[in-house]
Scaffold this active site. Structure first.
Site, mmCIF file in Angstrom:
data_model
loop_
_atom_site.group_PDB
_atom_site.id
_atom_site.type_symbol
_atom_site.label_atom_id
_atom_site.label_comp_id
_atom_site.label_asym_id
_atom_site.label_seq_id
_atom_site.Cartn_x
_atom_site.Cartn_y
_atom_site.Cartn_z
ATOM 1 N N GLY A 8 0.829 -1.210 0.000
ATOM 2 C CA GLY A 8 0.000 0.000 0.000
ATOM 3 C C GLY A 8 0.861 1.256 0.000
ATOM 4 O O GLY A 8 0.462 2.303 0.516
ATOM 5 N N ASP A 34 2.366 -1.892 -4.280
ATOM 6 C CA ASP A 34 0.964 -1.445 -4.265
ATOM 7 C C ASP A 34 0.272 -2.073 -5.463
ATOM 8 O O ASP A 34 0.931 -2.555 -6.386
ATOM 9 C CB ASP A 34 0.881 0.096 -4.342
ATOM 10 C CG ASP A 34 -0.446 0.647 -3.825
ATOM 11 O OD1 ASP A 34 -1.488 0.394 -4.467
ATOM 12 O OD2 ASP A 34 -0.450 1.324 -2.788
ATOM 13 N N ASP A 52 -0.383 -7.471 -5.502
ATOM 14 C CA ASP A 52 -1.710 -7.555 -4.885
ATOM 15 C C ASP A 52 -1.579 -8.438 -3.649
ATOM 16 O O ASP A 52 -1.295 -9.627 -3.761
ATOM 17 C CB ASP A 52 -2.703 -8.161 -5.892
ATOM 18 C CG ASP A 52 -4.108 -8.243 -5.330
ATOM 19 O OD1 ASP A 52 -4.293 -7.966 -4.118
ATOM 20 O OD2 ASP A 52 -5.025 -8.590 -6.096
ATOM 21 N N TYR A 142 -16.144 -0.834 7.872
ATOM 22 C CA TYR A 142 -14.706 -0.544 8.070
ATOM 23 C C TYR A 142 -14.330 -0.777 9.542
ATOM 24 O O TYR A 142 -13.348 -1.458 9.854
ATOM 25 C CB TYR A 142 -14.453 0.901 7.653
ATOM 26 C CG TYR A 142 -13.066 1.430 7.893
ATOM 27 C CD1 TYR A 142 -11.990 1.002 7.138
ATOM 28 C CD2 TYR A 142 -12.839 2.406 8.868
ATOM 29 C CE1 TYR A 142 -10.712 1.521 7.337
ATOM 30 C CE2 TYR A 142 -11.572 2.937 9.070
ATOM 31 C CZ TYR A 142 -10.505 2.482 8.304
ATOM 32 O OH TYR A 142 -9.251 3.007 8.516
ATOM 33 N N LYS A 146 -11.818 -3.529 11.241
ATOM 34 C CA LYS A 146 -10.669 -3.158 12.075
ATOM 35 C C LYS A 146 -10.763 -3.847 13.448
ATOM 36 O O LYS A 146 -9.768 -4.287 13.996
ATOM 37 C CB LYS A 146 -10.590 -1.634 12.255
ATOM 38 C CG LYS A 146 -10.201 -0.875 10.991
ATOM 39 C CD LYS A 146 -8.805 -1.222 10.507
ATOM 40 C CE LYS A 146 -8.369 -0.389 9.320
ATOM 41 N NZ LYS A 146 -7.092 -0.840 8.721
HETATM 42 P P1 NAD Z 1 -5.039 4.778 1.076
HETATM 43 O O1 NAD Z 1 -6.337 4.343 0.507
HETATM 44 O O2 NAD Z 1 -4.527 6.133 0.772
HETATM 45 O O3 NAD Z 1 -3.900 3.744 0.678
HETATM 46 C C1 NAD Z 1 -4.095 2.354 0.675
HETATM 47 C C2 NAD Z 1 -3.266 1.796 -0.441
HETATM 48 O O4 NAD Z 1 -3.455 0.379 -0.458
HETATM 49 C C3 NAD Z 1 -3.707 2.321 -1.825
HETATM 50 O O5 NAD Z 1 -2.605 2.884 -2.497
HETATM 51 C C4 NAD Z 1 -4.239 1.092 -2.534
HETATM 52 O O6 NAD Z 1 -3.940 1.067 -3.925
HETATM 53 C C5 NAD Z 1 -3.499 -0.030 -1.795
HETATM 54 N N1 NAD Z 1 -4.195 -1.307 -1.902
HETATM 55 C C6 NAD Z 1 -5.535 -1.536 -1.818
HETATM 56 N N2 NAD Z 1 -5.787 -2.837 -2.018
HETATM 57 C C7 NAD Z 1 -4.589 -3.447 -2.216
HETATM 58 C C8 NAD Z 1 -4.196 -4.769 -2.476
HETATM 59 N N3 NAD Z 1 -5.106 -5.752 -2.593
HETATM 60 N N4 NAD Z 1 -2.875 -5.057 -2.618
HETATM 61 C C9 NAD Z 1 -1.951 -4.069 -2.524
HETATM 62 N N5 NAD Z 1 -2.263 -2.778 -2.292
HETATM 63 C C10 NAD Z 1 -3.569 -2.469 -2.133
HETATM 64 O O7 NAD Z 1 -5.131 4.559 2.662
HETATM 65 P P2 NAD Z 1 -4.232 5.195 3.806
HETATM 66 O O8 NAD Z 1 -4.935 6.389 4.294
HETATM 67 O O9 NAD Z 1 -2.831 5.278 3.387
HETATM 68 O O10 NAD Z 1 -4.424 4.092 4.931
HETATM 69 C C11 NAD Z 1 -3.525 3.026 5.073
HETATM 70 C C12 NAD Z 1 -3.978 2.169 6.258
HETATM 71 O O11 NAD Z 1 -4.082 2.971 7.428
HETATM 72 C C13 NAD Z 1 -5.358 1.512 6.085
HETATM 73 O O12 NAD Z 1 -5.345 0.259 6.727
HETATM 74 C C14 NAD Z 1 -6.275 2.442 6.820
HETATM 75 O O13 NAD Z 1 -7.406 1.769 7.277
HETATM 76 C C15 NAD Z 1 -5.401 2.874 7.965
HETATM 77 N N6 NAD Z 1 -5.818 4.146 8.546
HETATM 78 C C16 NAD Z 1 -5.721 5.302 7.827
HETATM 79 C C17 NAD Z 1 -6.137 6.495 8.403
HETATM 80 C C18 NAD Z 1 -6.044 7.792 7.656
HETATM 81 O O14 NAD Z 1 -6.552 8.811 8.144
HETATM 82 N N7 NAD Z 1 -5.395 7.842 6.496
HETATM 83 C C19 NAD Z 1 -6.660 6.500 9.712
HETATM 84 C C20 NAD Z 1 -6.791 5.300 10.384
HETATM 85 C C21 NAD Z 1 -6.335 4.124 9.810
HETATM 86 N N1 SER Z 2 -9.269 8.321 8.409
HETATM 87 C C1 SER Z 2 -9.921 7.054 8.420
HETATM 88 C C2 SER Z 2 -11.265 7.141 7.767
HETATM 89 O O1 SER Z 2 -11.850 8.184 7.839
HETATM 90 C C3 SER Z 2 -10.086 6.578 9.843
HETATM 91 O O2 SER Z 2 -9.656 5.286 9.901
HETATM 92 O O3 SER Z 2 -11.705 6.171 7.233
#
Ligand code: NAD
Ligand code: SER
Length: 317
Positions: A8, A34, A52, A142, A146
């Site tokens: 990712g 990714d 993937d 979601y 989690k």
């Molecule tokens: P994002 O959607 O920006 O990035 C996720 C990445 O994963 C994307 O680039 C997507 O192409 C890739 N992806 C999806 N399916 C895939 C697969 N099957 N194989 C390989 N890659 C794959 O999300 P993010 O904001 O960077 O979040 C990353 C993690 O952190 C997630 O688990 C999310 O739940 C968690 N998280 C994020 C936030 C936030 O505010 N950004 C808050 C809480 C938790």
């Molecule tokens: N920033 C994330 C969302 O809004 C929280 O996990 O989904």
């Protein structure tokens, strides 16, 4: 020597995390992957491959071929997008995690990181200073994924000794890559719109307070947790991490200090109900005690950096 795999890496967190891990561990030792092609900064700055994580055979071959010792698995469907296709989101979120946990057990990966979220909490959770251990009845797919993920992390740690580390991230705010379909995305979009058009229509109500964190603090917290002494860690599900709590009106007022003509309007959509089911602030005292969590940024310092960096992207400075 550690060989680190990031799954990712093209996403909001992955694009910042990859750069920081490459600085610390050497570019050649940090393998970014990714489903989609990442930015040039990531693809030119070290090894990058399309992978993937749901394809368990290619995943295991990759790990063995590159002698991977640590994995950061960031692949998931975030809260807003997950509500549009709940069963697909559940499948992706759970398979992505379980493939990694089982591979870590079989191959003997040293450490794995998997992010949880404030979305594990729900409408029956105390909303202020939410404790580490409390009622958790998430109302989104979601959040359910989690919460189940946290149980699986603890299970693999207790039953098989997998060293899995996790943070319940608040909403994350950054300028490198746009946010990926969550409920807290307004707090990233608002900066882009403030720079581009000096106005923003917010999909949450003005008084919707949520815990948020600047990406620099989130990346530091993530790496600090991964580098912490295992013997000091008392939580093997996921650590509460707090950050800064504010609502859209407070953020807009902070932006107005830099762009006085900035205007915000409000048109709440389905994400309002999600936001109202989440905590407003988080008690992260256990993370402070176990691995010395410390944040450096507040609303004012974060806002200044966000505006400066996004202005640079649009060449308006
Ligand atoms: P994002 O959607 O920006 O990035 C996720 C990445 O994963 C994307 O680039 C997507 O192409 C890739 N992806 C999806 N399916 C895939 C697969 N099957 N194989 C390989 N890659 C794959 O999300 P993010 O904001 O960077 O979040 C990353 C993690 O952190 C997630 O688990 C999310 O739940 C968690 N998280 C994020 C936030 C936030 O505010 N950004 C808050 C809480 C938790
Ligand atoms: N920033 C994330 C969302 O809004 C929280 O996990 O989904």
């Amino acid at each position: 020597m550690e060989n680190i795999l990031i799954i990712g890496a093209a996403g909001q967190i992955g694009s910042d995390l990859t750069i920081e891990l490459r600085k610390r561990y050497g570019a050649a030792n940090v393998f970014a992957t990714d489903l989609k092609i990442a930015s040039k900064e990531i693809t030119k700055g070290g090894p990058f491959e399309v992978l993937d994580v749901l394809d368990d055979k290619r995943f295991i071959h990759f790990v063995i071929r590159h002698k991977i010792t640590q994995i950061y698995n960031l692949a998931a469907v975030l809260s807003g997008n997950a509500e549009k296709l709940p069963l697909q989101a559940w499948n992706i979120n759970m398979t992505a995690l379980l493939n990694m946990l089982d591979l870590a057990k079989e191959v003997g990966i040293h450490k794995v990181f998997w992010p949880s979220s404030i979305a594990v909490f729900g409408p029956t959770t105390p909303i202020k200073n939410t404790p580490q251990l409390t009622v958790m009845e998430p109302s989104t797919v979601y959040g359910i994924s989690k919460q189940a993920g946290e149980r699986w992390c603890e299970y693999y740690h207790n039953r098989y000794g997998v060293d899995v580390r996790s943070i319940r991230y608040p909403g994350l705010i950054s300028y490198k890559t746009e946010a990926g379909g969550g409920t807290t995305d307004y707090a990233v979009e608002i900066f882009y719109e403030a720079i581009k058009s000096k106005k923003y229509e917010c999909f949450l109500k003005e008084d919707t307070t949520l815990p948020m964190m600047f990406m620099h603090d989130a990346i530091k917290a993530t790496i600090d947790l991964m580098e912490a002494d295992a013997a000091k860690l008392s939580v093997h599900s996921s650590y509460n991490v707090g950050g800064i709590s504010f609502n859209p009106k407070e953020l807009a007022n902070e932006i107005k200090k830099h762009i006085p003509e900035f205007k915000i309007t409000y048109k709440p959509d389905f994400r309002q109900a999600i936001a109202e089911s989440w905590p407003q602030s988080i008690d992260d005292s256990i993370a402070c005690k176990d691995w010395n969590l410390k944040n450096a940024y507040n609303l004012s310092s974060m806002t200044k950096i966000m505006l400066d960096e996004i202005a640079k992207k649009f060449n308006t400075v």
